[in-house]
Scaffold this active site. Structure first.
Site, short mmCIF file in Angstrom:
data_model
loop_
_atom_site.label_atom_id
_atom_site.label_comp_id
_atom_site.label_asym_id
_atom_site.label_seq_id
_atom_site.Cartn_x
_atom_site.Cartn_y
_atom_site.Cartn_z
N SER A 74 0.85 -1.20 0.00
CA SER A 74 0.00 0.00 0.00
C SER A 74 0.88 1.24 0.00
O SER A 74 2.02 1.21 0.48
CB SER A 74 -0.90 0.00 1.25
OG SER A 74 -1.46 1.28 1.48
N TYR A 81 -1.29 -0.58 10.63
CA TYR A 81 -1.52 -0.88 9.22
C TYR A 81 -0.27 -0.56 8.40
O TYR A 81 0.19 -1.37 7.59
CB TYR A 81 -2.70 -0.07 8.70
CG TYR A 81 -2.94 -0.23 7.21
CD1 TYR A 81 -3.46 -1.42 6.69
CD2 TYR A 81 -2.65 0.80 6.33
CE1 TYR A 81 -3.66 -1.57 5.33
CE2 TYR A 81 -2.86 0.66 4.96
CZ TYR A 81 -3.37 -0.53 4.47
OH TYR A 81 -3.57 -0.67 3.11
#
Length: 303
Positions: free
Chosen positions: A138, A164
């Site tokens: 990501s 995350y």
């Protein structure tokens, strides 16, 4: 260079692909496109009922199998049941910014699912893999830091976004170290990474998180794209003739959308010492080790 699109994909008859998280979002789109192009696709999903429902909307050779990346026992069971050669492993499944949770083995949920589960799965399947391992990261990796002393948030206050980002940074460090080991072994298998940009998928539909809701409602509508667009970087990494450890993402504004191209990773994601240290930690936590032995007279493991 010609942009990579669905039309760039040739006939994949005879190819077997494993796609994790294939019942929704970019994993579902990747599975659908691969199957439509002739590949046999093993849809590795936690909820087989949802997986079967997704498979019924697709055409081609698809098989739904249960895989819970948050449970190493499930990961091992899945790997044991995959008896045939695998051409493509797409490590796609992931969680984004849930409340603090623990996997079946006690790991922080995002680190355990996004990284450790895929780490174990890849090593367990590696002797059967013939072509590519693609791991989905990501743009969030850019703010990530690996806390080697407390990767599972047991000693510090939990921060969902930081957790995350750590897991997505781990995906890239894992890819680099995997490629180093494959090269040292003399394997033709390539380890690749991709990120979907800002794709409107179920990953972002978390009503309990107002920050994510805001991202979905504002940012995605300005610079994002749909799930098929989000799947193209993974497919480009899986199917194009690119060097190992290439990182593919959208080439548009803020890497949010647009045609997939090789993109840069952060300085932390390019640290070979951190990649080796993370690998050693991941082996310790999961019990999964690199299964190939270097092609040398010594027969020593690559480490």
């Amino acid at each position: 260079m010609t942009p990579f699109t669905v039309d760039s994909i040739t006939d994949l008859t005879g190819t077997t692909a494993v796609v994790t998280g294939a019942n929704s979002g970019i994993g579902r789109e990747a599975a659908r496109i691969l199957a439509e192009k002739g590949a046999r696709v093993l849809m590795a999903v936690r909820d087989t009922d949802k997986g079967a429902a997704a498979a019924r909307t697709m055409t081609g050779d698809l098989e739904v199998r249960r895989l819970d990346l948050a449970d190493l026992g499930s990961v091992r069971s899945f790997a044991e049941e995959v008896e045939e050669p695998v051409d493509l492993l797409i490590n796609n499944a992931g969680l984004m910014m849930p409340p603090l949770g623990r996997t079946a083995d006690g790991f922080e949920l995002q680190f355990g699912t996004n990284h450790l589960g895929h780490f174990a799965l890849t090593n367990l399947l590696l002797p059967q893999i013939r072509d590519r391992v693609v791991t989905v990261s990501s743009v969030g990796h850019r703010t990530g830091v690996i806390d080697f002393e407390d990767p599972n948030w047991q000693q510090r206050p939990y921060r969902a976004m930081r957790a995350y980002a750590q897991s997505k940074l781990a995906n890239l460090l894992f890819t680099s170290e995997l490629q180093r080991r494959l090269t040292a072994f003399g394997s033709p298998v390539r380890a690749m990474a991709a990120h979907p940009g800002f794709a409107a998928t179920d990953l972002l539909r978390t009503p309990q998180n107002r920050i994510v809701d805001t991202v979905e409602k504002v940012v995605l509508r300005v610079v994002g794209h749909d799930a098929e667009g989000g799947a193209l970087p993974s497919l480009h990494a899986a199917l194009s003739d690119l060097p190992g450890d290439t990182y593919i993402g959208p080439g548009g504004f803020l890497e949010g959308s647009g045609d997939p191209w090789p993109v840069e990773r952060s300085r932390r994601a390019s640290d070979p010492a951190a990649a080796r240290r993370l690998w050693a930690l991941s082996e310790e936590l999961t019990g999964a080790t690199f299964p190939l032995v270097a092609a040398s007279a010594s027969g020593q493991r690559v480490d």
